[in-house]
Design an enzyme around this catalytic site. Sequence first.
Site, short mmCIF file in Angstrom:
data_model
loop_
_atom_site.label_atom_id
_atom_site.label_comp_id
_atom_site.label_asym_id
_atom_site.label_seq_id
_atom_site.Cartn_x
_atom_site.Cartn_y
_atom_site.Cartn_z
N ASP A 31 0.84 -1.19 0.00
CA ASP A 31 0.00 0.00 0.00
C ASP A 31 0.89 1.25 0.00
OD1 ASP A 31 -2.01 -1.77 0.16
OD2 ASP A 31 -2.76 -1.14 2.13
N ASP A 35 0.81 4.21 -2.61
CA ASP A 35 0.53 5.60 -2.22
C ASP A 35 1.61 6.55 -2.74
OD1 ASP A 35 -1.70 4.69 -0.96
OD2 ASP A 35 -0.84 4.75 1.07
N SER A 80 -35.52 -6.04 -18.93
CA SER A 80 -35.37 -6.95 -17.79
C SER A 80 -35.55 -8.37 -18.33
CB SER A 80 -36.38 -6.62 -16.71
OG SER A 80 -37.66 -6.97 -17.13
N GLU A 112 -25.02 -17.70 -15.47
CA GLU A 112 -24.30 -16.79 -14.57
C GLU A 112 -25.05 -16.62 -13.27
OE1 GLU A 112 -24.41 -13.13 -16.66
OE2 GLU A 112 -23.07 -13.84 -18.23
N LYS A 114 -27.00 -14.44 -10.68
CA LYS A 114 -27.82 -13.23 -10.79
C LYS A 114 -27.50 -12.36 -9.59
CE LYS A 114 -32.48 -11.70 -11.93
NZ LYS A 114 -32.60 -10.58 -11.01
N ASP A 116 -27.52 -9.57 -6.95
CA ASP A 116 -28.61 -8.78 -6.39
C ASP A 116 -28.12 -7.36 -6.12
OD1 ASP A 116 -31.07 -8.17 -5.48
OD2 ASP A 116 -30.97 -9.34 -3.63
N GLU A 173 -23.83 -5.04 -13.03
CA GLU A 173 -24.54 -4.88 -11.78
C GLU A 173 -23.59 -4.31 -10.72
OE1 GLU A 173 -27.64 -5.89 -12.29
OE2 GLU A 173 -28.52 -6.18 -10.30
N TYR A 225 -21.41 -7.73 -17.46
CA TYR A 225 -21.77 -8.96 -18.17
C TYR A 225 -22.32 -8.73 -19.58
CZ TYR A 225 -25.96 -7.63 -15.54
OH TYR A 225 -26.98 -6.92 -14.97
N LYS A 296 -28.52 -17.73 -20.31
CA LYS A 296 -28.51 -16.99 -21.58
C LYS A 296 -28.09 -17.91 -22.71
CE LYS A 296 -27.02 -12.88 -19.09
NZ LYS A 296 -25.96 -11.91 -18.80
N LYS A 320 -35.03 -17.92 -10.39
CA LYS A 320 -34.99 -17.24 -9.09
C LYS A 320 -34.93 -18.25 -7.96
CE LYS A 320 -36.49 -13.19 -8.59
NZ LYS A 320 -35.92 -11.85 -8.41
N CYS A 414 -39.27 4.71 30.44
CA CYS A 414 -38.14 3.78 30.28
C CYS A 414 -38.46 2.49 31.03
CB CYS A 414 -36.87 4.42 30.84
SG CYS A 414 -35.48 3.27 30.91
N CYS A 417 -35.70 2.42 34.19
CA CYS A 417 -35.66 3.38 35.29
C CYS A 417 -36.96 4.18 35.40
CB CYS A 417 -34.46 4.31 35.15
SG CYS A 417 -34.65 5.49 33.81
N CYS A 432 -34.49 7.53 26.68
CA CYS A 432 -34.56 7.69 28.12
C CYS A 432 -33.58 8.80 28.45
CB CYS A 432 -34.16 6.39 28.81
SG CYS A 432 -33.73 6.62 30.54
N CYS A 437 -29.51 6.16 34.22
CA CYS A 437 -30.34 4.95 34.05
C CYS A 437 -29.43 3.71 34.05
CB CYS A 437 -31.12 5.04 32.74
SG CYS A 437 -31.91 3.51 32.24
S1 IVH Z 1 -28.64 -10.01 -18.07
C1 IVH Z 1 -31.45 -8.42 -21.26
N1 IVH Z 1 -27.09 -11.05 -16.22
O1 IVH Z 1 -31.20 -8.85 -13.24
C2 IVH Z 1 -30.75 -9.12 -20.19
N2 IVH Z 1 -28.80 -9.55 -15.56
O2 IVH Z 1 -34.10 -9.18 -14.10
C3 IVH Z 1 -30.16 -8.18 -19.26
N3 IVH Z 1 -28.84 -9.09 -13.16
O3 IVH Z 1 -31.78 -5.86 -14.99
C4 IVH Z 1 -29.79 -8.73 -17.96
N4 IVH Z 1 -27.14 -10.38 -12.63
O4 IVH Z 1 -30.12 -5.88 -13.06
C5 IVH Z 1 -28.12 -10.24 -16.49
N5 IVH Z 1 -25.63 -12.00 -14.70
C6 IVH Z 1 -26.65 -11.19 -14.96
C7 IVH Z 1 -27.32 -10.48 -13.96
C8 IVH Z 1 -28.40 -9.66 -14.28
C9 IVH Z 1 -28.06 -9.53 -12.17
C10 IVH Z 1 -30.00 -8.19 -12.97
C11 IVH Z 1 -29.98 -6.99 -13.90
C12 IVH Z 1 -31.20 -7.11 -14.74
C13 IVH Z 1 -32.07 -7.98 -13.91
C14 IVH Z 1 -33.01 -8.75 -14.81
#
Ligand code: IVH
Length: 687
Positions: A31, A35, A80, A112, A114, A116, A173, A225, A296, A320, A414, A417, A432, A437
């Site tokens: 580091d 720096d 989506s 892949e 997904k 969150d 993401e 991705y 995909k 999901k 409280c 007390c 409180c 207390c």
């Molecule tokens: S592909 C047209 N790959 O999930 C396809 N989406 O419900 C575009 N997400 O809006 C999405 N991981 O926010 C893709 N490996 C992944 C993902 C991913 C998370 C989210 C993304 C998308 C939503 C779709």
Amino acid sequence: MSPAERIEVLRRDIRSHDHRYFVLDDPVISDYDYDMLVAELQDLESAHPELITPDSPTQRVGGEPSATFPVVRHPVPMLSIGNTYNDEEIRDFDRRIRDLLGPEREYAYAVELKIDGVAVSLRYEDGALALGATRGDGEQGDDITANLRTIRSIPLRIAEEEPLLNNIEVRGEVYLPHDGFEALNASRAEREEPLFANPRNATSGSLKLRDPRVVAERPLRVFLYTLRFEDEAGALAARPDLDSHFQRLHWLADQGFPTNREARRFAAVDEVIEFCHDWEERRSTLSYDIDGMVIKVDSIGLHGELGATMKSPRWAIASKFAAQRARTRLTDIRLQVGRTGVVTPVAELEPVFLAGSTISRATLHNEEEIQRKDLRVGDTVWIEKGGDVIPKVVSADLDEREDGSTPFEMPTACPVCETALVRVGEEVAWRCGNAACPAQTQARVTHFTGRNAMDIEGFGPAVTEQILGNGLIGDVGDIYRLTREQLGTLERMGEKSADNLLGGIEASKDRPLDRLLFSLGIPHVGERAARQIAEHFRSIDAVGAATEVGLVAVPEIGPKIAESIVSFFQNERNLEIIEKLRDAGLRMELDAPADGADSGAESGEDTRALADKIVVITGTLSNYTRDEMAGLIESAGGRVTSSVSKKTDYLVAGENAGSKLKKAQSLGVEILNEEETEALISGERSP
Ligand code: IVH
């Protein structure tokens, strides 16, 4: 080598080290060395500001907070994807693909995680990051370029291995790993700010912040991705050499983009399903949240053939995971009194196993939260693990509600007390107000002796309760006055444990100043703030004498913390405690900086341009806010105070300076304008 050449070399080196550190997680220099490279680049750039370019690693965080985000239209909508919830639905998806393509066609799937998080789009023009946007409604999103630039794993310029003829867009993401999420919430809890429910909310909240400097402190990450090449006219360009999604992920990784390493390619749908199950089982081993898998069709050419519906492409689907939820009974709502008196309702639950642990308790945050969800004692409730870690009560199952249940009512006193609870200002929390207390004292002692604070071995909750219950101590200052005889009077406390405890107490006297400051439990002062303050003021007396203006000049210290510190040191009781601690021989000053090359600190005198100078700022500055100017002065070793006196070395005066300017003139204090101050700080002008 000319400065311009050296700047280029440094930028390339720093980019490569950033990539190793933030993307590959495999740094090759210390580091300190890193720096030093950054410092050299910064020095060169400030000497040659005409050479600064937006893609320089020094330019990640910049600009003033923006009032609004400009809206940008996505050249290709951000769609989506459809969801599936069981194996049969995944097979249906596969059948649809086969029907659309015809029985003879071969195809494979890329599968892949997904992630969150929050979907974003990044546009690179001539190899440099030009635009970063949120998904928005899919058609248009917010231009959050300044915020996305602060994410250190996002390249500001892409590696030039392959000449990029035209612009590209990458999508992915943004997310917050579990450790980052917890650290963020912990520091929010310390400052009594509302907590984020899960890492996704925290991510989306962070990306919406107006001030990129604050975003820069959030440890956001990204996985990319999707990759789109443009032709000269900005239209979608085919890249037959990169027809596979899987290949594109590798291409992205080669160009320095963070990509998820868990993606796999499969030819058969059964393998896809097995892989999805596998990750559903293993999701808790990841350091970030996923809410499913994305399947995909691998060939990009086939994406075009398969097309899309209004909302989602036909070539991809999400599998999901079942939510990590459980049902149990809310047996009681108990009130917990914290060290600052904040009263937090806590759900007592019939123990239930959920995602790796048994849960019997969950915070309900505050009265409003309970009322909003209308949770009642006796209800059957759904609980979920937010961020897979912290359990929370999501809702009550109204079908199961027993007759005669009554809505929750916040007690007015409280629970410990019986002092009437009060609400301060706009706060949602009830407090409180009785500093004596017993519950508050206990919480303060627990905080003081805790692992991250004075770390007193043997001072666990049971011992604390006994010691307080027997009136052996009234506050944390008394801990150091405990005697062997006193401890001997406690039940179940043998001679050996008493000696061990006394040994633990003795050893804690050596904790550094920042730990002590944190241990005092000053509202809003967390570990980080304590470190900054200790480093800056170097003694507890200097902290106690600091004004709010002096405090906000410290990096990361805002007005709320500053006000809290000042009022803490105005309280007689607190000062008494500090005197007790001083008498006991605790460290009240910062240690001399450690020797060794790594510290970068000189053991001798402070040679910074404003070392030991006392500076007052007044009037309106044109290029800085006062806080920023104070920060500059501090970083040059100066101290910023609020009022002009004989001791003041400089008055930095902006427009409309009033009485302070007059006073400085009458006392003969040297008066500087902005440019003169800058020159002094940069060393161009000598004091
Ligand atoms: S592909 C047209 N790959 O999930 C396809 N989406 O419900 C575009 N997400 O809006 C999405 N991981 O926010 C893709 N490996 C992944 C993902 C991913 C998370 C989210 C993304 C998308 C939503 C779709």
